[in-house]
Design an enzyme around this catalytic site. Sequence first.
Site, PDB file in Angstrom:
ATOM      1  N   SER A 191       0.894  -1.173   0.040  1.00  0.00           N
ATOM      2  CA  SER A 191       0.033   0.132   0.078  1.00  0.00           C
ATOM      3  C   SER A 191       0.621   1.234   0.041  1.00  0.00           C
ATOM      4  O   SER A 191       1.948   1.434   0.550  1.00  0.00           O
ATOM      5  CB  SER A 191      -0.827  -0.122   1.416  1.00  0.00           C
ATOM      6  OG  SER A 191      -1.455   1.137   1.423  1.00  0.00           O
ATOM      7  N   THR A 192       0.312   2.220  -0.803  1.00  0.00           N
ATOM      8  CA  THR A 192       0.946   3.499  -0.841  1.00  0.00           C
ATOM      9  C   THR A 192       1.005   4.265   0.594  1.00  0.00           C
ATOM     10  O   THR A 192       1.710   5.325   0.938  1.00  0.00           O
ATOM     11  CB  THR A 192       0.208   4.526  -1.865  1.00  0.00           C
ATOM     12  OG1 THR A 192      -1.035   4.620  -1.655  1.00  0.00           O
ATOM     13  CG2 THR A 192       0.453   3.992  -3.279  1.00  0.00           C
TER      14      THR A 192
END
Lengths: 142, 403
Positions: free
Chosen positions: A60-61
Amino acid sequence: MESEAVSLKGRVLVEGNAVGEAVVVEALSFYGEVNPKTGALNDGRSITGRVLVIGRPRGSTVGSYTIYGLRYYGKAPKAIIVESDADPILVAGAVLAGIPLVDRVTGALSVISDGDLVEVLSGGIVRVYKRSSSSPLVRGRS
Amino acid sequence: MYLTRAEEKILAGEEGEARAEALRIIVKVGEALGAERLVPIAHAHVSGISYGTIGDHGASLLEDLASRGARVAVPTTVNPVGYDTEDPSLLEKAGARITPEFVRGQSRILGALRRMGANLTLTCTPYYMPEVRGLPAGSSVAWGESNAILYANSVLGLRTNREGGPLALMAALTGRTYYWGMHLDEERVPQTLYHVEEGILDEARAGVLGEIIAASHRSRRPPLVDARLRDEIALREFLAALGAAGSLAMAHIQGVTPEKPPEKPEERITISAQDLEERLDKYRPTDTPDVVFIGCPHAQAGDLERLARLLLGAGRVRVRTVVTLSRREYSRLLARNPRVIGELSGMGVVIARDTCLIVSPFGQPGIRVATNSYKALFYLSKRGVKVSLAPLEDLARIAVKGV
């Protein structure tokens, strides 16, 4: 004693020199797999004050915020080394947290093991002192 | 990387320390990806601003930037947060747990974004905002939020990579991003055609089509999609599904995407109606859910009008029903059809703005949710929620009669 070290070379993304014990992870998503408040990986190993060696980044960013969080809570690693290409999550997080970052370090996973002493030098040079040898760098510095 | 004189001045701190740091991040990411230069952006949309995901350290980072003078350089909108900002406890009716600590942390984040000059739109559908609809096709922007990124590239012809985490904010603060990926003409040309054999797809089928394409697509180029999507909801849910289940930033949809597709795609894959039905079978509601959820991505005013028509004369809903939408769409609905919100609320439907069940602290394992959103199914399932998928007309029936 220099001759006992293995030298690797990578690409510098965030400048900085560092030396520390290696913690090696094949693939890592900072969000969900690193606790920024404790510096612990999900398997219990600590990355605080160590040189974190990653095969390939993923996930995930939100991970950029986690990397910044490690600095915020005083639990940051001394440097991050990546065997493959660093992704934008890792680059943004390392710049925000001021953690030296070197990627494209070919052979990192096969050469470096947990507990080896790793020195990150300018120009993307990574020196590895195997734990099994007599650790001349530590003796020399103490 | 090649930098203009103006960009070098920013890096040297002539426009403040915060903007210099933001640009340094953009440049470093661009260098890591092999970008040759930067590109000016016309708009930014910032995601990842929920206290639940970025925590106190995220709030502190944003406050630190704001207090060092960081200000957006282009119009900037932001994603939803964990609750309706006018009524933080509203989603507790659906089982979310909103603690005072959560509201405090979220308020710090919103305060910092406001000080930086962002427009607190609190929606995952910035593509319905007039300020975005007015941007000419071909403009480069920097957006977070995967469904919005897919919509921007595929429907509006805007150009953005998946700028997650703090990257869209850094682009907002500098008015630039790295010239790479979706900003380049050649990266937007599809090579693989997905032909859906027959039928008009409602949003549930459009969602599973997104899942199928995300799972089978190998090229980093956008897929070319030949499918009949029933309406705007189906289009939105298809793109949201593709964004949730995979890492693509664009789909080239025939008849929708403004750019011209290649005359002969290199590869052609056929998806039959049976493929879609089989996939949908896994997700169909088999028992009465605890919650019916509509509005992931955020619903439009027209969706609520349609829901009100479907529920007309049914009395109260039997299953807790939640609709989430943006504050702007809510106001638009009030202005054009003022009775709808009262009618739906009177039937027991919870209408929440600024938030949705995915970004709110919702999701006790085992709770059952029926939704028309594959994206909501994808993310809520990860929390142990039992999620089923059905189009709006089925959800309206389930809300009233159960399964």
